[in-house]
Design a protein around this motif. Structure first.
Motif, PDB file in Angstrom:
ATOM      1  N   ILE A 274       2.080   6.866  -6.758  1.00  0.00           N
ATOM      2  CA  ILE A 274       1.007   7.687  -7.351  1.00  0.00           C
ATOM      3  C   ILE A 274       1.240   9.172  -7.048  1.00  0.00           C
ATOM      4  O   ILE A 274       1.151  10.012  -7.937  1.00  0.00           O
ATOM      5  CB  ILE A 274      -0.378   7.207  -6.825  1.00  0.00           C
ATOM      6  CG1 ILE A 274      -0.697   5.847  -7.449  1.00  0.00           C
ATOM      7  CG2 ILE A 274      -1.474   8.213  -7.154  1.00  0.00           C
ATOM      8  CD1 ILE A 274      -1.822   5.104  -6.766  1.00  0.00           C
ATOM      9  N   PHE A 275       1.592   9.468  -5.810  1.00  0.00           N
ATOM     10  CA  PHE A 275       1.803  10.874  -5.464  1.00  0.00           C
ATOM     11  C   PHE A 275       3.039  11.458  -6.156  1.00  0.00           C
ATOM     12  O   PHE A 275       3.016  12.573  -6.648  1.00  0.00           O
ATOM     13  CB  PHE A 275       1.903  11.037  -3.936  1.00  0.00           C
ATOM     14  CG  PHE A 275       0.568  11.234  -3.291  1.00  0.00           C
ATOM     15  CD1 PHE A 275       0.092  12.513  -3.028  1.00  0.00           C
ATOM     16  CD2 PHE A 275      -0.228  10.151  -2.949  1.00  0.00           C
ATOM     17  CE1 PHE A 275      -1.147  12.693  -2.446  1.00  0.00           C
ATOM     18  CE2 PHE A 275      -1.458  10.321  -2.372  1.00  0.00           C
ATOM     19  CZ  PHE A 275      -1.931  11.592  -2.118  1.00  0.00           C
ATOM     20  N   ASN A 276       4.124  10.683  -6.185  1.00  0.00           N
ATOM     21  CA  ASN A 276       5.333  11.160  -6.858  1.00  0.00           C
ATOM     22  C   ASN A 276       5.086  11.404  -8.339  1.00  0.00           C
ATOM     23  O   ASN A 276       5.551  12.358  -8.928  1.00  0.00           O
ATOM     24  CB  ASN A 276       6.458  10.140  -6.704  1.00  0.00           C
ATOM     25  CG  ASN A 276       7.445  10.556  -5.642  1.00  0.00           C
ATOM     26  OD1 ASN A 276       7.733  11.734  -5.494  1.00  0.00           O
ATOM     27  ND2 ASN A 276       7.953   9.601  -4.896  1.00  0.00           N
TER      28      ASN A 276
ATOM     29  N   ILE B 283       0.849  -1.205   0.000  1.00  0.00           N
ATOM     30  CA  ILE B 283       0.000   0.000   0.000  1.00  0.00           C
ATOM     31  C   ILE B 283       0.882   1.252   0.000  1.00  0.00           C
ATOM     32  O   ILE B 283       0.683   2.186  -0.787  1.00  0.00           O
ATOM     33  CB  ILE B 283      -0.949  -0.007   1.233  1.00  0.00           C
ATOM     34  CG1 ILE B 283      -1.951  -1.149   1.090  1.00  0.00           C
ATOM     35  CG2 ILE B 283      -1.677   1.325   1.377  1.00  0.00           C
ATOM     36  CD1 ILE B 283      -2.677  -1.501   2.376  1.00  0.00           C
ATOM     37  N   GLY B 284       1.902   1.252   0.870  1.00  0.00           N
ATOM     38  CA  GLY B 284       2.798   2.405   0.949  1.00  0.00           C
ATOM     39  C   GLY B 284       3.511   2.654  -0.371  1.00  0.00           C
ATOM     40  O   GLY B 284       3.670   3.793  -0.802  1.00  0.00           O
ATOM     41  N   GLY B 285       3.953   1.579  -1.016  1.00  0.00           N
ATOM     42  CA  GLY B 285       4.653   1.702  -2.303  1.00  0.00           C
ATOM     43  C   GLY B 285       3.774   2.344  -3.359  1.00  0.00           C
ATOM     44  O   GLY B 285       4.206   3.247  -4.088  1.00  0.00           O
ATOM     45  N   TRP B 286       2.522   1.901  -3.417  1.00  0.00           N
ATOM     46  CA  TRP B 286       1.601   2.449  -4.421  1.00  0.00           C
ATOM     47  C   TRP B 286       1.256   3.911  -4.129  1.00  0.00           C
ATOM     48  O   TRP B 286       1.231   4.743  -5.036  1.00  0.00           O
ATOM     49  CB  TRP B 286       0.328   1.605  -4.509  1.00  0.00           C
ATOM     50  CG  TRP B 286       0.521   0.449  -5.436  1.00  0.00           C
ATOM     51  CD1 TRP B 286       0.767  -0.845  -5.076  1.00  0.00           C
ATOM     52  CD2 TRP B 286       0.536   0.496  -6.857  1.00  0.00           C
ATOM     53  NE1 TRP B 286       0.940  -1.609  -6.194  1.00  0.00           N
ATOM     54  CE2 TRP B 286       0.798  -0.828  -7.314  1.00  0.00           C
ATOM     55  CE3 TRP B 286       0.374   1.507  -7.797  1.00  0.00           C
ATOM     56  CZ2 TRP B 286       0.890  -1.140  -8.665  1.00  0.00           C
ATOM     57  CZ3 TRP B 286       0.463   1.180  -9.144  1.00  0.00           C
ATOM     58  CH2 TRP B 286       0.716  -0.125  -9.563  1.00  0.00           C
ATOM     59  N   ILE B 287       0.984   4.225  -2.857  1.00  0.00           N
ATOM     60  CA  ILE B 287       0.667   5.620  -2.498  1.00  0.00           C
ATOM     61  C   ILE B 287       1.850   6.512  -2.879  1.00  0.00           C
ATOM     62  O   ILE B 287       1.705   7.569  -3.499  1.00  0.00           O
ATOM     63  CB  ILE B 287       0.356   5.747  -0.988  1.00  0.00           C
ATOM     64  CG1 ILE B 287      -0.953   5.044  -0.657  1.00  0.00           C
ATOM     65  CG2 ILE B 287       0.275   7.221  -0.560  1.00  0.00           C
ATOM     66  CD1 ILE B 287      -1.264   4.989   0.831  1.00  0.00           C
TER      67      ILE B 287
ATOM     68  N   VAL C 260      17.014   4.016 -13.067  1.00  0.00           N
ATOM     69  CA  VAL C 260      17.087   5.476 -13.179  1.00  0.00           C
ATOM     70  C   VAL C 260      15.934   6.169 -12.446  1.00  0.00           C
ATOM     71  O   VAL C 260      16.134   7.079 -11.663  1.00  0.00           O
ATOM     72  CB  VAL C 260      17.105   5.897 -14.672  1.00  0.00           C
ATOM     73  CG1 VAL C 260      17.112   7.418 -14.787  1.00  0.00           C
ATOM     74  CG2 VAL C 260      18.320   5.302 -15.359  1.00  0.00           C
ATOM     75  N   SER C 261      14.698   5.697 -12.658  1.00  0.00           N
ATOM     76  CA  SER C 261      13.535   6.391 -12.122  1.00  0.00           C
ATOM     77  C   SER C 261      13.313   6.057 -10.649  1.00  0.00           C
ATOM     78  O   SER C 261      13.144   4.895 -10.280  1.00  0.00           O
ATOM     79  CB  SER C 261      12.288   5.996 -12.919  1.00  0.00           C
ATOM     80  OG  SER C 261      11.148   6.311 -12.189  1.00  0.00           O
ATOM     81  N   VAL C 262      13.334   7.092  -9.830  1.00  0.00           N
ATOM     82  CA  VAL C 262      13.137   6.875  -8.394  1.00  0.00           C
ATOM     83  C   VAL C 262      11.713   6.398  -8.102  1.00  0.00           C
ATOM     84  O   VAL C 262      11.492   5.511  -7.287  1.00  0.00           O
ATOM     85  CB  VAL C 262      13.439   8.171  -7.621  1.00  0.00           C
ATOM     86  CG1 VAL C 262      12.986   8.050  -6.173  1.00  0.00           C
ATOM     87  CG2 VAL C 262      14.921   8.454  -7.657  1.00  0.00           C
ATOM     88  N   GLU C 263      10.728   7.000  -8.816  1.00  0.00           N
ATOM     89  CA  GLU C 263       9.337   6.605  -8.580  1.00  0.00           C
ATOM     90  C   GLU C 263       9.149   5.121  -8.870  1.00  0.00           C
ATOM     91  O   GLU C 263       8.542   4.385  -8.100  1.00  0.00           O
ATOM     92  CB  GLU C 263       8.361   7.402  -9.464  1.00  0.00           C
ATOM     93  CG  GLU C 263       8.303   8.876  -9.166  1.00  0.00           C
ATOM     94  CD  GLU C 263       9.273   9.657 -10.025  1.00  0.00           C
ATOM     95  OE1 GLU C 263      10.144   9.024 -10.654  1.00  0.00           O
ATOM     96  OE2 GLU C 263       9.164  10.883 -10.068  1.00  0.00           O
TER      97      GLU C 263
END
Lengths: 225, 110
Positions: free
Chosen positions: A49-51, A42-46, A190-193
């Protein structure tokens, strides 16, 4: 009838109680593992999505990465740690108040040690992140992966001493090694998100499913025989 | 005055209490480790029939060692069993005697 024969039924029933207690404690550990996995997913997805769509990560979830430099862990360490505590609440609640078919939780020595170890590693990881003072650092997933790996390997040793179950030991070591590999892989993405999403989701899925599968394979209560 | 250790027979005699029956001992030991358990959980853990367990629970309840609470979960009946302070005291006393017996039988037991 000798004295020991007269006491044999009592010894048998006490052995059943001991066997039950080991299973019950192990099932509580699995419950916490599963909840931790769901929290990670859940934390990973939130976080992702926000990033991705808002540009600010309200969760600071895994690597201390945030789209807004003013909210970086080194700028707002108290906020960073306090947001993390929100994630810990369900796990701590499960540890403390969990009820299930076995009743109110009753942690034995090994599980207490694992709990203390997990909390210590969590604080250590965040102190390192804050001290590094960097936003979106590629080193942070390696720190996380390494600490998760250490946690699982030590837990496997403690649980093995308690349950003498080599399946449990192997399973936990495998999860720890996967976490380390994920940390290393994520560090070169490369992509942090995307890295956050991958790390949290894959590790979360592994934790949850390993918890559920272990319950059905080795953690079920003994049958009547 | 000569204080000789109690004989095995007298110790075994002392063990005779409502706790001494194996199923009752198992129930109290389980409840000592887990303050509340469902009836079905105790049944599974000890591998006894529900009729047999009911009889022993009734005896323990009469002695004031346990208490029961009946309720419903998802419209299905569920009985929760709790240990009382008297139950804990009786179990601790019994455990001490049992340990003495085991040491008498085999002095290497600690």
């Amino acid at each position: 009838m000798s004295s020991i024969e007269r006491l044999q039924p009592h010894i048998d029933i006490l052995e059943r109680v001991e066997k039950y207690q080991h299973k019950a404690e192990f099932n509580r550990f699995l419950l916490i593992l599963t909840i931790a996995g769901f929290v990670a997913i859940i934390g990973g997805w939130i976080s992702y999505i926000f990033n991705r769509f808002v540009g600010v990560d309200p969760t600071f979830f895994i690597f201390g990465a945030t789209g807004d430099p003013n909210l970086a862990p080194d700028k707002e360490p108290i906020l960073f740690l306090s947001v993390w505590l929100v994630y810990l609440v369900p796990i701590l609640s499960a540890m403390t108040f969990s009820t299930g078919s076995t009743g109110i939780i009753n942690w034995n020595k090994a599980y207490k040690r694992i709990g203390i170890l997990a909390f210590f590693l969590f604080l250590l990881a965040h102190v390192i992140i804050v001290l590094m003072g960097v936003t979106n650092s590629k080193l942070i997933p390696i720190v996380w992966g390494t600490l998760v790996c250490v946690g699982f390997i030590v837990s496997s040793r403690l649980l093995f001493l308690e349950t003498n179950n080599s399946k449990v030991r192997t399973g936990l070591i495998v999860i720890g090694v996967i976490a380390l590999i994920l940390g290393l892989l994520v560090a070169i993405i490369v992509s942090v998100e995307l890295a956050q999403l991958l790390f949290c989701s894959i590790l979360g899925v592994i934790l949850s499913f390993s918890g559920i599968i272990s319950y059905y394979t080795v953690g079920r209560l003994p049958s009547k025989n | 005055m000569n204080h000789s250790p109690p004989s095995l027979e007298s110790l075994l005699e002392d063990l005779s209490s409502p706790v001494h029956e194996p199923v009752r001992l198992g129930v109290l030991m389980l409840l000592h480790l887990n303050p509340v358990l469902a009836f079905s959980t105790i049944q599974k853990a000890l591998g006894v029939t529900s009729g047999n367990l009911n009889t022993h629970l009734a005896k323990l309840e009469d002695e004031g060692f346990i208490s029961k609470e009946k309720g419903f979960v998802d419209l299905r009946p569920r009985t929760l069993v709790f240990i009382t302070d008297n139950g804990r005291t009786a179990l601790v006393g019994y455990s001490g005697l049992l340990k003495q017996v085991l040491i008498t039988i085999n002095p290497s037991v600690t």
